[in-house]
Design a protein around this motif. Structure first.
Motif, PDB file in Angstrom:
ATOM      1  N   SER A  76       0.866  -1.180   0.000  1.00  0.00           N
ATOM      2  CA  SER A  76       0.000   0.000   0.000  1.00  0.00           C
ATOM      3  C   SER A  76       0.894   1.219   0.000  1.00  0.00           C
ATOM      4  CB  SER A  76      -0.940  -0.016   1.213  1.00  0.00           C
ATOM      5  OG  SER A  76      -0.220  -0.192   2.420  1.00  0.00           O
ATOM      6  N   PHE A  77       0.328   2.347  -0.388  1.00  0.00           N
ATOM      7  CA  PHE A  77       1.123   3.557  -0.558  1.00  0.00           C
ATOM      8  C   PHE A  77       0.440   4.743   0.122  1.00  0.00           C
ATOM      9  CE2 PHE A  77       1.841   0.955  -4.395  1.00  0.00           C
ATOM     10  CZ  PHE A  77       3.189   0.678  -4.225  1.00  0.00           C
ATOM     11  N   GLU A  78       1.270   5.613   0.689  1.00  0.00           N
ATOM     12  CA  GLU A  78       0.736   6.816   1.328  1.00  0.00           C
ATOM     13  C   GLU A  78       1.193   8.064   0.575  1.00  0.00           C
ATOM     14  OE1 GLU A  78       0.584   7.083   5.670  1.00  0.00           O
ATOM     15  OE2 GLU A  78       1.711   8.978   5.495  1.00  0.00           O
ATOM     16  N   PHE A  79       0.249   8.978   0.375  1.00  0.00           N
ATOM     17  CA  PHE A  79       0.520  10.249  -0.281  1.00  0.00           C
ATOM     18  C   PHE A  79       0.085  11.384   0.634  1.00  0.00           C
ATOM     19  CE2 PHE A  79      -0.561   7.093  -3.570  1.00  0.00           C
ATOM     20  CZ  PHE A  79       0.568   7.126  -4.349  1.00  0.00           C
ATOM     21  N   PHE A  80       0.541  12.590   0.319  1.00  0.00           N
ATOM     22  CA  PHE A  80       0.031  13.761   1.035  1.00  0.00           C
ATOM     23  C   PHE A  80      -0.635  14.708   0.052  1.00  0.00           C
ATOM     24  CE2 PHE A  80       4.475  14.917   0.030  1.00  0.00           C
ATOM     25  CZ  PHE A  80       4.322  16.175  -0.543  1.00  0.00           C
ATOM     26  N   PRO A  81      -1.623  15.484   0.499  1.00  0.00           N
ATOM     27  CA  PRO A  81      -2.349  16.364  -0.419  1.00  0.00           C
ATOM     28  C   PRO A  81      -1.454  17.482  -0.930  1.00  0.00           C
ATOM     29  CG  PRO A  81      -3.048  16.734   1.837  1.00  0.00           C
ATOM     30  CD  PRO A  81      -2.170  15.531   1.864  1.00  0.00           C
TER      31      PRO A  81
ATOM     32  N   ALA B  39      -4.437   2.999  -1.235  1.00  0.00           N
ATOM     33  CA  ALA B  39      -3.585   4.182  -1.174  1.00  0.00           C
ATOM     34  C   ALA B  39      -4.228   5.137  -0.184  1.00  0.00           C
ATOM     35  CB  ALA B  39      -3.466   4.838  -2.547  1.00  0.00           C
ATOM     36  N   SER B  40      -3.430   5.658   0.730  1.00  0.00           N
ATOM     37  CA  SER B  40      -3.963   6.572   1.733  1.00  0.00           C
ATOM     38  C   SER B  40      -3.464   7.991   1.479  1.00  0.00           C
ATOM     39  CB  SER B  40      -3.571   6.124   3.146  1.00  0.00           C
ATOM     40  OG  SER B  40      -2.179   6.257   3.353  1.00  0.00           O
ATOM     41  N   VAL B  41      -4.229   8.953   1.973  1.00  0.00           N
ATOM     42  CA  VAL B  41      -3.867  10.363   1.831  1.00  0.00           C
ATOM     43  C   VAL B  41      -3.908  11.000   3.212  1.00  0.00           C
ATOM     44  CG1 VAL B  41      -4.391  12.566   0.714  1.00  0.00           C
ATOM     45  CG2 VAL B  41      -4.880  10.425  -0.484  1.00  0.00           C
TER      46      VAL B  41
ATOM     47  N   GLY C 213      -8.955   4.010  -9.704  1.00  0.00           N
ATOM     48  CA  GLY C 213      -9.490   2.684  -9.407  1.00  0.00           C
ATOM     49  C   GLY C 213      -8.741   1.951  -8.315  1.00  0.00           C
ATOM     50  N   ILE C 214      -8.038   2.701  -7.472  1.00  0.00           N
ATOM     51  CA  ILE C 214      -7.324   2.117  -6.339  1.00  0.00           C
ATOM     52  C   ILE C 214      -8.168   2.315  -5.088  1.00  0.00           C
ATOM     53  CG2 ILE C 214      -5.238   2.223  -4.912  1.00  0.00           C
ATOM     54  CD1 ILE C 214      -3.802   3.474  -7.325  1.00  0.00           C
ATOM     55  N   PRO C 215      -8.418   1.282  -4.287  1.00  0.00           N
ATOM     56  CA  PRO C 215      -9.135   1.490  -3.026  1.00  0.00           C
ATOM     57  C   PRO C 215      -8.423   2.559  -2.206  1.00  0.00           C
ATOM     58  CG  PRO C 215      -8.901  -0.846  -3.480  1.00  0.00           C
ATOM     59  CD  PRO C 215      -8.051  -0.138  -4.497  1.00  0.00           C
ATOM     60  N   ALA C 216      -9.157   3.576  -1.797  1.00  0.00           N
ATOM     61  CA  ALA C 216      -8.540   4.723  -1.144  1.00  0.00           C
ATOM     62  C   ALA C 216      -8.890   4.764   0.337  1.00  0.00           C
ATOM     63  CB  ALA C 216      -8.984   6.025  -1.811  1.00  0.00           C
ATOM     64  N   ALA C 217      -7.936   5.250   1.123  1.00  0.00           N
ATOM     65  CA  ALA C 217      -8.124   5.405   2.560  1.00  0.00           C
ATOM     66  C   ALA C 217      -7.861   6.855   2.932  1.00  0.00           C
ATOM     67  CB  ALA C 217      -7.188   4.484   3.336  1.00  0.00           C
ATOM     68  N   ALA C 218      -8.765   7.430   3.702  1.00  0.00           N
ATOM     69  CA  ALA C 218      -8.629   8.817   4.132  1.00  0.00           C
ATOM     70  C   ALA C 218      -8.131   8.871   5.566  1.00  0.00           C
ATOM     71  CB  ALA C 218      -9.971   9.535   4.024  1.00  0.00           C
ATOM     72  N   HIS C 219      -7.112   9.680   5.812  1.00  0.00           N
ATOM     73  CA  HIS C 219      -6.667   9.893   7.186  1.00  0.00           C
ATOM     74  C   HIS C 219      -7.652  10.809   7.906  1.00  0.00           C
ATOM     75  CE1 HIS C 219      -2.168   8.719   6.954  1.00  0.00           C
ATOM     76  NE2 HIS C 219      -2.810   8.148   5.954  1.00  0.00           N
ATOM     77  N   LEU C 220      -7.912  10.495   9.162  1.00  0.00           N
ATOM     78  CA  LEU C 220      -8.700  11.356  10.035  1.00  0.00           C
ATOM     79  C   LEU C 220      -8.019  11.428  11.393  1.00  0.00           C
ATOM     80  CD1 LEU C 220     -12.549  10.688   9.623  1.00  0.00           C
ATOM     81  CD2 LEU C 220     -11.326  12.830   9.323  1.00  0.00           C
ATOM     82  N   THR C 221      -8.003  12.616  11.985  1.00  0.00           N
ATOM     83  CA  THR C 221      -7.408  12.786  13.304  1.00  0.00           C
ATOM     84  C   THR C 221      -8.429  13.389  14.262  1.00  0.00           C
ATOM     85  OG1 THR C 221      -6.603  15.074  13.103  1.00  0.00           O
ATOM     86  CG2 THR C 221      -5.245  13.331  12.117  1.00  0.00           C
ATOM     87  N   CYS C 222      -8.026  13.433  15.525  1.00  0.00           N
ATOM     88  CA  CYS C 222      -8.871  14.022  16.573  1.00  0.00           C
ATOM     89  C   CYS C 222      -8.632  15.517  16.728  1.00  0.00           C
ATOM     90  CB  CYS C 222      -8.576  13.345  17.919  1.00  0.00           C
ATOM     91  SG  CYS C 222      -8.766  11.558  17.934  1.00  0.00           S
ATOM     92  N   VAL C 223      -7.628  16.043  16.050  1.00  0.00           N
ATOM     93  CA  VAL C 223      -7.159  17.406  16.304  1.00  0.00           C
ATOM     94  C   VAL C 223      -8.079  18.445  15.676  1.00  0.00           C
ATOM     95  CG1 VAL C 223      -5.234  19.011  15.970  1.00  0.00           C
ATOM     96  CG2 VAL C 223      -4.781  16.606  16.439  1.00  0.00           C
TER      97      VAL C 223
END
Length: 309
Positions: free
Chosen positions: A30-35, A60-62, A86-96
């Motif tokens: 899996s791969f992580e990217f930043f916006p 792939a997460s962002v 077409g890659i299953p995507a994952a969104a980061h979420l934080t408590c901040v």
């Protein structure tokens, strides 16, 4: 074949043949990217997505900026990766920087957009240096966030793990206890902070198993694009940098192509050692640059899948 026998066999192969010869490509990545902040950075990100797509990543997460500073850009890229690439995507979420209601609203919006995977993190202080303080009315930590997300929808949830102890943890056992609480709250897998010492990962994995943690613990791999940047990040997250690493990058600041070759070699060898220890899932912190991660995956035996082959 038992894990011990398999590891001995892998070790023997590594001694008798080139380190990466004959690997069957039986790994998942899996791969992580930043916006991106600019249009040019957006082009680089999308080129990276297109480069890595043929490897058939699990997801792939962002990432998500402290205090929601990249909320819209994160959302745009997550949806685009899933819908266009077409890659299953994952969104980061934080408590901040958000109340429970605001976080729940963001999560509901993702679910409505077809996003089924969240990387749930406590997050750090927005300035990157102060002590973390929960938002009034917000989720206090990752365990609370996971439980809240599960109330919103049946998300697949990835969480963070720290083989070398989270900077805010009193000790290693507290880290293991917190990780178990995350899985008990509904986490699917843990992705580790980057590291450069395989022993610390294997020791952490063993301690997690002894604590009754049965979910995946996936090593997070950070190819070194800039040694100075890795030094800064390591200082913030508690990752130890081996004494030999600085010498390998010495004199390469003005030679980016040579630096990239050194970086790929170091990261690939780390992954090969993890593979010999039974690891078959890897998560790459790409920093929006694809070639290093692609090269490492290739050395581990991966080849383009399906129509891309």
């Amino acid at each position: 074949m038992s894990p011990t026998v398999q590891q001995m066999r892998e070790g023997q192969l590594a001694l008798e043949a080139p380190l990466f010869s004959g690997l069957p490509g039986d790994i998942e990545v899996s791969f992580e990217f930043f916006p991106p902040k600019t249009e040019k950075m957006g082009e680089t990100l999308w080129q990276s997505v297109e480069t890595l797509k043929p490897l058939g990543p699990r997801f792939a997460s962002v990432t998500y900026g402290a205090g929601g500073t990249t909320r819209e850009r994160t959302h745009q890229q997550v949806v685009r990766i899933q819908n266009e690439a077409g890659i299953p995507a994952a969104a980061h979420l934080t408590c901040v920087g958000a109340s429970r209601e605001e976080v729940d609203e963001v999560a509901s919006h993702y679910w409505a957009e077809g996003i089924r995977h969240i990387v749930a993190l406590r997050g750090d202080a927005p300035d990157g240096s102060g002590k973390y303080t929960p938002h009034p009315g917000g989720y206090g930590n990752a365990v609370e966030l996971i439980a809240g997300l599960k109330q919103v929808a049946d998300f697949e949830i990835s969480v963070a793990a720290y083989p070398e102890v989270h900077p805010d943890s009193p000790d290693a056992q507290a880290d293991i206890d917190n990780l178990k609480a995350k899985f008990d709250a509904g986490a699917t897998r843990a992705i580790t902070q980057f590291f450069f010492n395989t022993r610390c990962f294997f020791d952490f994995r063993d301690r997690a198993a002894a604590a009754g943690i049965k979910g995946e613990i996936v090593p997070g791999i950070m190819p070194v694009i800039s040694f100075a940047a890795v030094q800064r990040m390591s200082g913030l997250c508690g990752t130890a940098i081996p004494g030999w690493m600085e010498g390998l990058f010495e004199g390469l600041d003005e030679r980016p192509e040579a630096r990239q070759l050194v970086s790929a070699t170091i990261a690939a060898e780390l992954c090969r050692r993890l593979y010999a220890g039974g690891v078959r899932q890897f998560h790459f912190y790409t920093l929006n640059r694809a070639e290093l991660s692609y090269a490492i995956c290739h050395m581990l035996g991966m080849r383009p899948k399906g129509d891309a082959a």
